[in-house]
Design a protein around this motif. Sequence first.
Motif, PDB file in Angstrom:
ATOM      1  N   ALA A 165       0.884  -1.181   0.000  1.00  0.00           N
ATOM      2  CA  ALA A 165       0.000   0.000   0.000  1.00  0.00           C
ATOM      3  C   ALA A 165       0.913   1.219   0.000  1.00  0.00           C
ATOM      4  O   ALA A 165       1.344   1.694   1.049  1.00  0.00           O
ATOM      5  CB  ALA A 165      -0.897  -0.022   1.232  1.00  0.00           C
ATOM      6  N   CYS A 166       1.228   1.716  -1.198  1.00  0.00           N
ATOM      7  CA  CYS A 166       2.254   2.748  -1.340  1.00  0.00           C
ATOM      8  C   CYS A 166       1.826   3.910  -2.243  1.00  0.00           C
ATOM      9  O   CYS A 166       2.644   4.775  -2.559  1.00  0.00           O
ATOM     10  CB  CYS A 166       3.540   2.141  -1.893  1.00  0.00           C
ATOM     11  N   VAL A 167       0.573   3.923  -2.688  1.00  0.00           N
ATOM     12  CA  VAL A 167       0.092   5.060  -3.487  1.00  0.00           C
ATOM     13  C   VAL A 167      -0.299   6.182  -2.533  1.00  0.00           C
ATOM     14  O   VAL A 167      -1.128   5.993  -1.635  1.00  0.00           O
ATOM     15  CB  VAL A 167      -1.123   4.665  -4.360  1.00  0.00           C
ATOM     16  N   VAL A 168       0.306   7.359  -2.725  1.00  0.00           N
ATOM     17  CA  VAL A 168       0.020   8.504  -1.852  1.00  0.00           C
ATOM     18  C   VAL A 168      -0.829   9.571  -2.545  1.00  0.00           C
ATOM     19  O   VAL A 168      -1.343  10.490  -1.900  1.00  0.00           O
ATOM     20  CB  VAL A 168       1.324   9.141  -1.338  1.00  0.00           C
ATOM     21  N   GLY A 169      -0.968   9.448  -3.869  1.00  0.00           N
ATOM     22  CA  GLY A 169      -1.753  10.446  -4.594  1.00  0.00           C
ATOM     23  C   GLY A 169      -1.977  10.040  -6.034  1.00  0.00           C
ATOM     24  O   GLY A 169      -1.431   9.022  -6.502  1.00  0.00           O
ATOM     25  N   MET A 170      -2.767  10.835  -6.742  1.00  0.00           N
ATOM     26  CA  MET A 170      -3.084  10.558  -8.138  1.00  0.00           C
ATOM     27  C   MET A 170      -3.261  11.866  -8.909  1.00  0.00           C
ATOM     28  O   MET A 170      -3.717  12.863  -8.343  1.00  0.00           O
ATOM     29  CB  MET A 170      -4.394   9.762  -8.248  1.00  0.00           C
ATOM     30  N   THR A 171      -2.887  11.850 -10.162  1.00  0.00           N
ATOM     31  CA  THR A 171      -3.239  12.929 -11.072  1.00  0.00           C
ATOM     32  C   THR A 171      -4.457  12.479 -11.861  1.00  0.00           C
ATOM     33  O   THR A 171      -4.447  11.394 -12.456  1.00  0.00           O
ATOM     34  CB  THR A 171      -2.092  13.239 -12.045  1.00  0.00           C
ATOM     35  N   VAL A 172      -5.512  13.283 -11.838  1.00  0.00           N
ATOM     36  CA  VAL A 172      -6.760  12.893 -12.496  1.00  0.00           C
ATOM     37  C   VAL A 172      -7.265  14.031 -13.367  1.00  0.00           C
ATOM     38  O   VAL A 172      -6.770  15.158 -13.303  1.00  0.00           O
ATOM     39  CB  VAL A 172      -7.844  12.516 -11.453  1.00  0.00           C
ATOM     40  N   ARG A 173      -8.269  13.716 -14.165  1.00  0.00           N
ATOM     41  CA  ARG A 173      -8.919  14.733 -14.995  1.00  0.00           C
ATOM     42  C   ARG A 173     -10.427  14.500 -14.931  1.00  0.00           C
ATOM     43  O   ARG A 173     -10.902  13.365 -15.039  1.00  0.00           O
ATOM     44  CB  ARG A 173      -8.439  14.672 -16.446  1.00  0.00           C
ATOM     45  N   GLY A 174     -11.164  15.574 -14.725  1.00  0.00           N
ATOM     46  CA  GLY A 174     -12.609  15.449 -14.651  1.00  0.00           C
ATOM     47  C   GLY A 174     -13.275  16.805 -14.623  1.00  0.00           C
ATOM     48  O   GLY A 174     -12.619  17.846 -14.465  1.00  0.00           O
TER      49      GLY A 174
END
Length: 228
Positions: A165-174
Amino acid sequence: MPDRTRSVATAGVVGALVALVVALGAANPPTRTPVATDRLGPDSGEPVAEYLDRARASLADTDTDTAEHWALVSLTAELTDADAYRLAVGAPGDPASRVRVSELLFRVPVERVQTPLVVVGVAGPESAARAADVAAGRLQGSAGEWDRQARVDAVSAARLSADCACVVGMTVRGDPEALRALAATPGVRSVEALPADAVFGRFAVVPLLPGQAETVAPGPDDGDVPAR
Protein backbone atom coordinates in the motif's frame (compact mmCIF):
# COMPACT_ATOMS: atom_id res chain seq x y z
CA MET A 1 12.81 60.23 -60.37
CA PRO A 2 12.24 63.53 -58.53
CA ASP A 3 12.67 63.34 -54.73
CA ARG A 4 9.01 64.12 -54.09
CA THR A 5 7.88 61.34 -56.43
CA ARG A 6 10.37 58.91 -54.85
CA SER A 7 9.07 59.76 -51.35
CA VAL A 8 5.46 59.22 -52.38
CA ALA A 9 6.35 55.87 -53.94
CA THR A 10 8.26 54.78 -50.85
CA ALA A 11 5.39 55.78 -48.59
CA GLY A 12 3.02 53.80 -50.78
CA VAL A 13 5.16 50.68 -50.53
CA VAL A 14 5.45 51.03 -46.74
CA GLY A 15 1.70 51.54 -46.45
CA ALA A 16 1.02 48.44 -48.51
CA LEU A 17 3.36 46.37 -46.34
CA VAL A 18 1.68 47.61 -43.17
CA ALA A 19 -1.73 46.77 -44.60
CA LEU A 20 -0.50 43.29 -45.54
CA VAL A 21 0.86 42.65 -42.05
CA VAL A 22 -2.41 43.81 -40.47
CA ALA A 23 -4.41 41.59 -42.81
CA LEU A 24 -2.25 38.56 -42.08
CA GLY A 25 -2.56 39.20 -38.33
CA ALA A 26 -6.34 39.34 -38.57
CA ALA A 27 -6.46 36.13 -40.56
CA ASN A 28 -4.00 34.35 -38.28
CA PRO A 29 -4.43 35.67 -34.73
CA PRO A 30 -1.69 34.64 -32.28
CA THR A 31 -2.53 31.53 -30.33
CA ARG A 32 -2.82 31.79 -26.57
CA THR A 33 0.29 30.62 -24.78
CA PRO A 34 -0.61 27.50 -22.79
CA VAL A 35 -0.17 27.41 -19.03
CA ALA A 36 3.42 26.36 -18.43
CA THR A 37 4.21 27.28 -14.83
CA ASP A 38 1.42 25.56 -12.88
CA ARG A 39 2.05 23.37 -9.89
CA LEU A 40 -0.20 20.96 -8.05
CA GLY A 41 0.44 20.27 -4.40
CA PRO A 42 1.63 22.09 -1.31
CA ASP A 43 4.69 24.32 -1.15
CA SER A 44 7.61 23.38 1.05
CA GLY A 45 7.07 24.88 4.48
CA GLU A 46 3.37 25.58 3.86
CA PRO A 47 1.04 24.83 6.78
CA VAL A 48 -1.09 21.81 5.94
CA ALA A 49 -4.31 23.61 6.95
CA GLU A 50 -3.53 26.43 4.52
CA TYR A 51 -2.92 23.99 1.68
CA LEU A 52 -6.18 22.16 2.39
CA ASP A 53 -8.01 25.51 2.28
CA ARG A 54 -6.26 26.34 -0.99
CA ALA A 55 -7.26 23.00 -2.50
CA ARG A 56 -10.90 23.51 -1.51
CA ALA A 57 -10.81 27.02 -2.99
CA SER A 58 -9.56 25.64 -6.30
CA LEU A 59 -12.76 23.58 -6.57
CA ALA A 60 -14.98 26.44 -5.40
CA ASP A 61 -13.58 28.54 -8.25
CA THR A 62 -15.16 26.08 -10.73
CA ASP A 63 -18.76 26.41 -9.48
CA THR A 64 -20.09 27.67 -12.83
CA ASP A 65 -17.61 25.74 -14.95
CA THR A 66 -18.31 22.57 -16.93
CA ALA A 67 -14.89 22.10 -18.57
CA GLU A 68 -12.58 19.29 -17.53
CA HIS A 69 -9.63 20.12 -15.28
CA TRP A 70 -6.43 18.41 -14.28
CA ALA A 71 -6.32 17.83 -10.54
CA LEU A 72 -4.20 16.29 -7.81
CA VAL A 73 -5.78 13.83 -5.39
CA SER A 74 -3.98 13.41 -2.06
CA LEU A 75 -4.98 10.47 0.14
CA THR A 76 -5.52 10.12 3.89
CA ALA A 77 -3.51 6.87 3.91
CA GLU A 78 -1.42 4.89 1.44
CA LEU A 79 -3.32 2.46 -0.81
CA THR A 80 -2.45 -0.29 -3.25
CA ASP A 81 -2.52 0.66 -6.91
CA ALA A 82 -5.79 -1.20 -7.58
CA ASP A 83 -7.52 0.22 -4.50
CA ALA A 84 -6.43 3.77 -5.35
CA TYR A 85 -7.79 3.44 -8.87
CA ARG A 86 -11.13 2.10 -7.63
CA LEU A 87 -11.37 4.92 -5.09
CA ALA A 88 -10.82 7.55 -7.76
CA VAL A 89 -13.28 6.31 -10.37
CA GLY A 90 -16.08 5.52 -7.91
CA ALA A 91 -19.12 3.38 -8.56
CA PRO A 92 -20.91 3.45 -11.92
CA GLY A 93 -23.46 6.24 -11.94
CA ASP A 94 -21.68 8.31 -9.29
CA PRO A 95 -20.45 11.73 -10.46
CA ALA A 96 -16.92 10.68 -9.44
CA SER A 97 -17.09 7.83 -11.97
CA ARG A 98 -16.49 10.44 -14.69
CA VAL A 99 -13.00 11.06 -13.33
CA ARG A 100 -10.14 9.61 -15.37
CA VAL A 101 -6.96 8.61 -13.60
CA SER A 102 -3.82 9.64 -15.46
CA GLU A 103 -1.02 8.95 -12.98
CA LEU A 104 -0.47 7.08 -9.73
CA LEU A 105 2.06 8.56 -7.31
CA PHE A 106 4.01 6.01 -5.28
CA ARG A 107 6.12 6.53 -2.16
CA VAL A 108 7.04 3.57 0.04
CA PRO A 109 6.60 4.42 3.73
CA VAL A 110 9.67 3.50 5.80
CA GLU A 111 9.98 4.89 9.32
CA ARG A 112 12.50 7.75 9.55
CA VAL A 113 13.76 7.10 6.00
CA GLN A 114 13.22 9.38 3.01
CA THR A 115 12.06 7.26 0.05
CA PRO A 116 11.64 8.45 -3.55
CA LEU A 117 8.40 9.55 -5.18
CA VAL A 118 7.73 7.52 -8.34
CA VAL A 119 5.07 8.67 -10.82
CA VAL A 120 3.55 6.06 -13.15
CA GLY A 121 1.14 6.84 -15.97
CA VAL A 122 -1.96 4.65 -16.23
CA ALA A 123 -4.63 4.24 -18.88
CA GLY A 124 -7.25 2.09 -17.21
CA PRO A 125 -7.81 -0.50 -14.47
CA GLU A 126 -5.50 -3.12 -15.99
CA SER A 127 -2.53 -0.78 -16.30
CA ALA A 128 -3.29 0.62 -12.84
CA ALA A 129 -3.09 -2.90 -11.39
CA ARG A 130 0.41 -3.25 -12.89
CA ALA A 131 1.60 0.21 -11.91
CA ALA A 132 3.41 -0.89 -8.74
CA ASP A 133 5.48 -3.35 -10.77
CA VAL A 134 6.36 -0.56 -13.20
CA ALA A 135 7.43 1.66 -10.31
CA ALA A 136 9.52 -1.18 -8.85
CA GLY A 137 11.23 -1.74 -12.20
CA ARG A 138 12.26 1.90 -12.38
CA LEU A 139 13.86 1.75 -8.96
CA GLN A 140 15.55 -1.58 -9.64
CA GLY A 141 17.29 0.08 -12.56
CA SER A 142 18.57 2.89 -10.34
CA ALA A 143 22.16 2.68 -9.18
CA GLY A 144 21.61 5.30 -6.49
CA GLU A 145 23.85 8.31 -6.00
CA TRP A 146 25.45 6.81 -2.89
CA ASP A 147 25.26 3.60 -0.89
CA ARG A 148 22.35 4.65 1.37
CA GLN A 149 20.23 5.79 -1.54
CA ALA A 150 20.93 2.54 -3.38
CA ARG A 151 19.67 0.60 -0.34
CA VAL A 152 16.61 2.86 -0.06
CA ASP A 153 15.82 2.25 -3.74
CA ALA A 154 16.28 -1.49 -3.28
CA VAL A 155 13.89 -1.79 -0.33
CA SER A 156 11.37 0.46 -2.08
CA ALA A 157 11.51 -1.70 -5.21
CA ALA A 158 11.09 -4.89 -3.18
CA ARG A 159 8.01 -3.61 -1.37
CA LEU A 160 6.47 -2.26 -4.57
CA SER A 161 6.98 -5.66 -6.20
CA ALA A 162 5.07 -7.16 -3.26
CA ASP A 163 2.10 -4.88 -4.05
CA CYS A 164 2.47 -2.71 -0.96
CA ALA A 165 0.00 0.00 0.00
CA CYS A 166 2.25 2.75 -1.34
CA VAL A 167 0.09 5.06 -3.49
CA VAL A 168 0.02 8.50 -1.85
CA GLY A 169 -1.75 10.45 -4.59
CA MET A 170 -3.08 10.56 -8.14
CA THR A 171 -3.24 12.93 -11.07
CA VAL A 172 -6.76 12.89 -12.50
CA ARG A 173 -8.92 14.73 -15.00
CA GLY A 174 -12.61 15.45 -14.65
CA ASP A 175 -15.34 18.06 -14.69
CA PRO A 176 -15.91 20.17 -11.55
CA GLU A 177 -18.93 18.17 -10.34
CA ALA A 178 -16.98 14.93 -10.57
CA LEU A 179 -13.95 16.44 -8.82
CA ARG A 180 -16.08 17.76 -5.98
CA ALA A 181 -17.71 14.34 -5.58
CA LEU A 182 -14.27 12.77 -5.44
CA ALA A 183 -13.13 15.30 -2.81
CA ALA A 184 -16.04 14.19 -0.60
CA THR A 185 -15.13 10.49 -0.89
CA PRO A 186 -13.85 8.79 2.28
CA GLY A 187 -10.13 8.18 1.95
CA VAL A 188 -9.54 11.35 -0.08
CA ARG A 189 -7.78 14.06 1.87
CA SER A 190 -7.84 16.79 -0.76
CA VAL A 191 -8.45 17.50 -4.43
CA GLU A 192 -6.71 20.50 -5.96
CA ALA A 193 -7.71 21.55 -9.49
CA LEU A 194 -5.81 23.58 -12.05
CA PRO A 195 -7.40 26.10 -14.44
CA ALA A 196 -9.06 24.47 -17.44
CA ASP A 197 -6.34 25.68 -19.83
CA ALA A 198 -3.53 23.85 -18.02
CA VAL A 199 -1.58 21.51 -20.31
CA PHE A 200 -0.65 18.02 -19.16
CA GLY A 201 3.10 17.61 -18.81
CA ARG A 202 3.60 21.31 -18.14
CA PHE A 203 2.87 21.33 -14.45
CA ALA A 204 4.65 19.83 -11.47
CA VAL A 205 2.89 17.43 -9.10
CA VAL A 206 3.87 17.08 -5.43
CA PRO A 207 1.30 15.27 -3.25
CA LEU A 208 0.44 16.07 0.33
CA LEU A 209 1.76 12.98 2.10
CA PRO A 210 -0.47 11.12 4.57
CA GLY A 211 2.06 11.65 7.36
CA GLN A 212 2.24 15.42 6.91
CA ALA A 213 -0.07 16.80 9.61
CA GLU A 214 1.10 20.29 10.56
CA THR A 215 3.63 21.63 8.08
CA VAL A 216 4.76 20.41 4.66
CA ALA A 217 8.39 19.47 5.26
CA PRO A 218 10.66 16.47 4.70
CA GLY A 219 10.57 13.99 7.51
CA PRO A 220 13.67 12.68 9.29
CA ASP A 221 16.15 10.61 7.33
CA ASP A 222 18.20 9.14 10.14
CA GLY A 223 16.63 5.70 10.44
CA ASP A 224 18.17 2.37 9.51
CA VAL A 225 17.33 1.16 6.01
CA PRO A 226 15.77 -2.32 6.32
CA ALA A 227 17.01 -5.14 4.13
CA ARG A 228 13.53 -5.58 2.62
